[in-house]
Design an enzyme around this catalytic site. Structure first.
Site, PDB file in Angstrom:
ATOM      1  N   ASP A 124       0.846  -1.201   0.000  1.00  0.00           N
ATOM      2  CA  ASP A 124       0.000   0.000   0.000  1.00  0.00           C
ATOM      3  C   ASP A 124       0.877   1.245   0.000  1.00  0.00           C
ATOM      4  OD1 ASP A 124      -2.327  -1.475   0.163  1.00  0.00           O
ATOM      5  OD2 ASP A 124      -2.635  -1.145   2.308  1.00  0.00           O
ATOM      6  N   ARG A 175      -1.618  -0.542  -8.529  1.00  0.00           N
ATOM      7  CA  ARG A 175      -2.997  -0.201  -8.166  1.00  0.00           C
ATOM      8  C   ARG A 175      -3.090   1.331  -8.195  1.00  0.00           C
ATOM      9  NH1 ARG A 175      -3.842  -0.961  -2.165  1.00  0.00           N
ATOM     10  NH2 ARG A 175      -4.375  -3.127  -2.555  1.00  0.00           N
TER      11      ARG A 175
HETATM   12  P1  FDA Z   1     -14.375   9.575  -4.317  1.00  0.00           P
HETATM   13  O1  FDA Z   1     -13.846   9.962  -2.990  1.00  0.00           O
HETATM   14  O2  FDA Z   1     -14.589  10.627  -5.337  1.00  0.00           O
HETATM   15  O3  FDA Z   1     -15.718   8.773  -4.085  1.00  0.00           O
HETATM   16  C1  FDA Z   1     -16.547   8.350  -5.140  1.00  0.00           C
HETATM   17  C2  FDA Z   1     -17.807   7.719  -4.560  1.00  0.00           C
HETATM   18  O4  FDA Z   1     -17.457   6.513  -3.829  1.00  0.00           O
HETATM   19  C3  FDA Z   1     -18.528   8.566  -3.512  1.00  0.00           C
HETATM   20  O5  FDA Z   1     -19.407   9.474  -4.099  1.00  0.00           O
HETATM   21  C4  FDA Z   1     -19.219   7.514  -2.673  1.00  0.00           C
HETATM   22  O6  FDA Z   1     -20.371   7.041  -3.336  1.00  0.00           O
HETATM   23  C5  FDA Z   1     -18.223   6.381  -2.647  1.00  0.00           C
HETATM   24  N1  FDA Z   1     -17.314   6.456  -1.482  1.00  0.00           N
HETATM   25  C6  FDA Z   1     -16.019   6.832  -1.492  1.00  0.00           C
HETATM   26  N2  FDA Z   1     -15.486   6.748  -0.248  1.00  0.00           N
HETATM   27  C7  FDA Z   1     -16.467   6.334   0.561  1.00  0.00           C
HETATM   28  C8  FDA Z   1     -16.555   6.064   1.955  1.00  0.00           C
HETATM   29  N3  FDA Z   1     -15.496   6.199   2.767  1.00  0.00           N
HETATM   30  N4  FDA Z   1     -17.735   5.643   2.456  1.00  0.00           N
HETATM   31  C9  FDA Z   1     -18.818   5.489   1.669  1.00  0.00           C
HETATM   32  N5  FDA Z   1     -18.801   5.721   0.331  1.00  0.00           N
HETATM   33  C10 FDA Z   1     -17.657   6.141  -0.217  1.00  0.00           C
HETATM   34  N6  FDA Z   1      -5.322   5.260  -0.664  1.00  0.00           N
HETATM   35  C11 FDA Z   1      -4.002   5.460  -0.427  1.00  0.00           C
HETATM   36  O7  FDA Z   1      -3.593   6.603  -0.203  1.00  0.00           O
HETATM   37  N7  FDA Z   1      -3.134   4.392  -0.434  1.00  0.00           N
HETATM   38  C12 FDA Z   1      -3.543   3.125  -0.710  1.00  0.00           C
HETATM   39  O8  FDA Z   1      -2.720   2.200  -0.714  1.00  0.00           O
HETATM   40  C13 FDA Z   1      -4.920   2.918  -0.972  1.00  0.00           C
HETATM   41  N8  FDA Z   1      -5.398   1.664  -1.245  1.00  0.00           N
HETATM   42  C14 FDA Z   1      -6.699   1.515  -1.677  1.00  0.00           C
HETATM   43  C15 FDA Z   1      -7.158   0.286  -2.128  1.00  0.00           C
HETATM   44  C16 FDA Z   1      -8.421   0.160  -2.684  1.00  0.00           C
HETATM   45  C17 FDA Z   1      -8.876  -1.163  -3.201  1.00  0.00           C
HETATM   46  C18 FDA Z   1      -9.268   1.314  -2.777  1.00  0.00           C
HETATM   47  C19 FDA Z   1     -10.610   1.229  -3.414  1.00  0.00           C
HETATM   48  C20 FDA Z   1      -8.850   2.515  -2.274  1.00  0.00           C
HETATM   49  C21 FDA Z   1      -7.580   2.633  -1.710  1.00  0.00           C
HETATM   50  N9  FDA Z   1      -7.136   3.855  -1.206  1.00  0.00           N
HETATM   51  C22 FDA Z   1      -5.800   4.017  -0.938  1.00  0.00           C
HETATM   52  C23 FDA Z   1      -8.113   4.928  -0.892  1.00  0.00           C
HETATM   53  C24 FDA Z   1      -8.270   5.941  -2.011  1.00  0.00           C
HETATM   54  O9  FDA Z   1      -7.107   6.729  -2.107  1.00  0.00           O
HETATM   55  C25 FDA Z   1      -9.490   6.857  -1.773  1.00  0.00           C
HETATM   56  O10 FDA Z   1      -9.303   7.568  -0.592  1.00  0.00           O
HETATM   57  C26 FDA Z   1     -10.826   6.121  -1.683  1.00  0.00           C
HETATM   58  O11 FDA Z   1     -10.883   5.101  -2.625  1.00  0.00           O
HETATM   59  C27 FDA Z   1     -12.028   7.072  -1.911  1.00  0.00           C
HETATM   60  O12 FDA Z   1     -11.934   7.679  -3.161  1.00  0.00           O
HETATM   61  P2  FDA Z   1     -12.727   7.198  -4.478  1.00  0.00           P
HETATM   62  O13 FDA Z   1     -11.704   6.870  -5.508  1.00  0.00           O
HETATM   63  O14 FDA Z   1     -13.660   6.114  -4.191  1.00  0.00           O
HETATM   64  O15 FDA Z   1     -13.433   8.513  -5.016  1.00  0.00           O
END
Ligand code: FDA
Length: 313
Positions: A124, A175
């Site tokens: 990560d 990723r």
């Molecule tokens: P965004 O924040 O724009 O959210 C899009 C939509 O997703 C929202 O409108 C909502 O519907 C839903 N959503 C998002 N977060 C939510 C929550 N907490 N609760 C409920 N609904 C939510 N980061 C990092 O810095 N280092 C890492 O190693 C990782 N590893 C990682 C693995 C995997 C498999 C994922 C999916 C994510 C990570 N992350 C991460 C976290 C990533 O950086 C980010 O903070 C989250 O994925 C939230 O951002 P989105 O891309 O979903 O978009």
């Protein structure tokens, strides 16, 4: 104990119990057994997993050793139960903040063990103070022939295009995420729309690079991801990646989507039905507090739900 102390103690305990109740939406349980059971349920729905034994910012060599042992045992459990899961690891859990060579020693043991059990380790990405050391360690392991290790690129960092190109050149699996830590504006885009645009540009790079690669049998086993893993719940980013892959003619099985346990389950199943590998990040363990706080911070609605419940009691 005075009444007020008793009152606050009770509030604290109630708050903690409630925190766990809300957190358990995002966390599969406190034990390996509970986590494996959660993965079995996901596998039955056609979803893959990456297991994360929660923990970060370890301050002593002893705690780093305990964390490393836990992950080695986890690899054994995955092998024993035959679940379709690989493992995600934070290097700060293995002592990166206090003793980088120690963290490197532990992650090497873990990646070697994963290789013996035909498994894959995703390192990560944490806050920007650890980006260089994390990338250096992953690249070094990969160069040594431990190609069953990959890492994470955060689209909010300005440096990510360069890092992505370098990792692609080395063949390191990536990723792609937006990024979950508070970063200063001289290192990361402060505005969401810039983070999103950067995410799409990096998707482009990864998808284009995937074209030239061979698709191995190991990838198909459910433990080894393809080069590109698009990790987001943002439907616009997902749609962009899908359309880009179609334009390039990349077969569906070579574009993996990843999402967090407990978030957008509908979308997880929907993408799997379309034939994409969908891998769910399944955290478990007792050190759930920082992970839970990041999930609250990402979405005001989560925080509001938590706080309003706390004060209703
Ligand atoms: P965004 O924040 O724009 O959210 C899009 C939509 O997703 C929202 O409108 C909502 O519907 C839903 N959503 C998002 N977060 C939510 C929550 N907490 N609760 C409920 N609904 C939510 N980061 C990092 O810095 N280092 C890492 O190693 C990782 N590893 C990682 C693995 C995997 C498999 C994922 C999916 C994510 C990570 N992350 C991460 C976290 C990533 O950086 C980010 O903070 C989250 O994925 C939230 O951002 P989105 O891309 O979903 O978009």
């Amino acid at each position: 104990m005075t009444l007020s102390k008793a009152y606050w103690a009770q509030r604290w305990i109630t708050g903690w119990a409630l925190a766990w109740r809300v957190a358990s939406r995002f966390i599969a349980g406190e034990t390996v057994e509970q986590a494996i059971r959660a993965v079995q349920v996901l596998n039955q729905q056609g979803l893959l997993a990456t297991l994360d034994q929660l923990g970060e910012n370890t301050q002593t060599a002893q705690d780093a050793e305990v964390a490393a042992q836990g992950i080695l045992n986890l690899l054994d459990e995955i092998e024993r139960t035959g679940v379709q899961a690989n493992v995600s690891v934070k290097l700060s859990q293995l002592g990166l903040v206090v003793d980088p060579p120690l963290a490197e020693k532990h992650i090497r043991r873990i990646v070697e063990k994963a290789r013996q059990t035909n498994n894959f380790i995703r390192v990560d990405m944490e806050d920007s103070s650890l980006t260089d050391s994390t990338l250096d360690i992953v690249s070094a392991l990969h160069e040594e022939g431990l190609t069953n290790v990959g890492t994470v690129i955060q689209s909010y960092l300005y440096r990510s295009v360069e890092d992505t190109r370098r990792l692609i050149e080395q063949g390191v699996k990536i990723r792609l995420v937006k990024g979950a830590y508070q970063e200063p504006p001289h290192l990361a885009y402060p505005r969401k729309r810039d983070v999103d645009a950067a995410f799409d540009r990096l998707s482009d790079l990864l998808i284009e690079a995937s074209l030239g690669l061979e698709y191995s049998r190991a990838t198909a086993s459910g433990r080894f991801p393809p080069l590109a893993a698009i990790a987001t719940h943002d439907e616009k980013r997902i749609e962009y990646a899908i359309q880009t892959a179609k334009r390039y003619g990349l077969p569906v099985e070579r574009l993996e989507f990843q999402m967090l346990y407990g978030i957008r389950r509908d979308l997880q199943v929907e993408l799997a039905k379309q034939g994409y590998p969908v891998r769910i990040y399944v955290p478990f363990g007792t050190h759930w507090y920082p992970y839970f706080m990041r999930r609250l911070a990402e979405r005001p609605a989560n925080l509001w739900f938590f706080v309003s419940n706390l004060f209703q009691r």
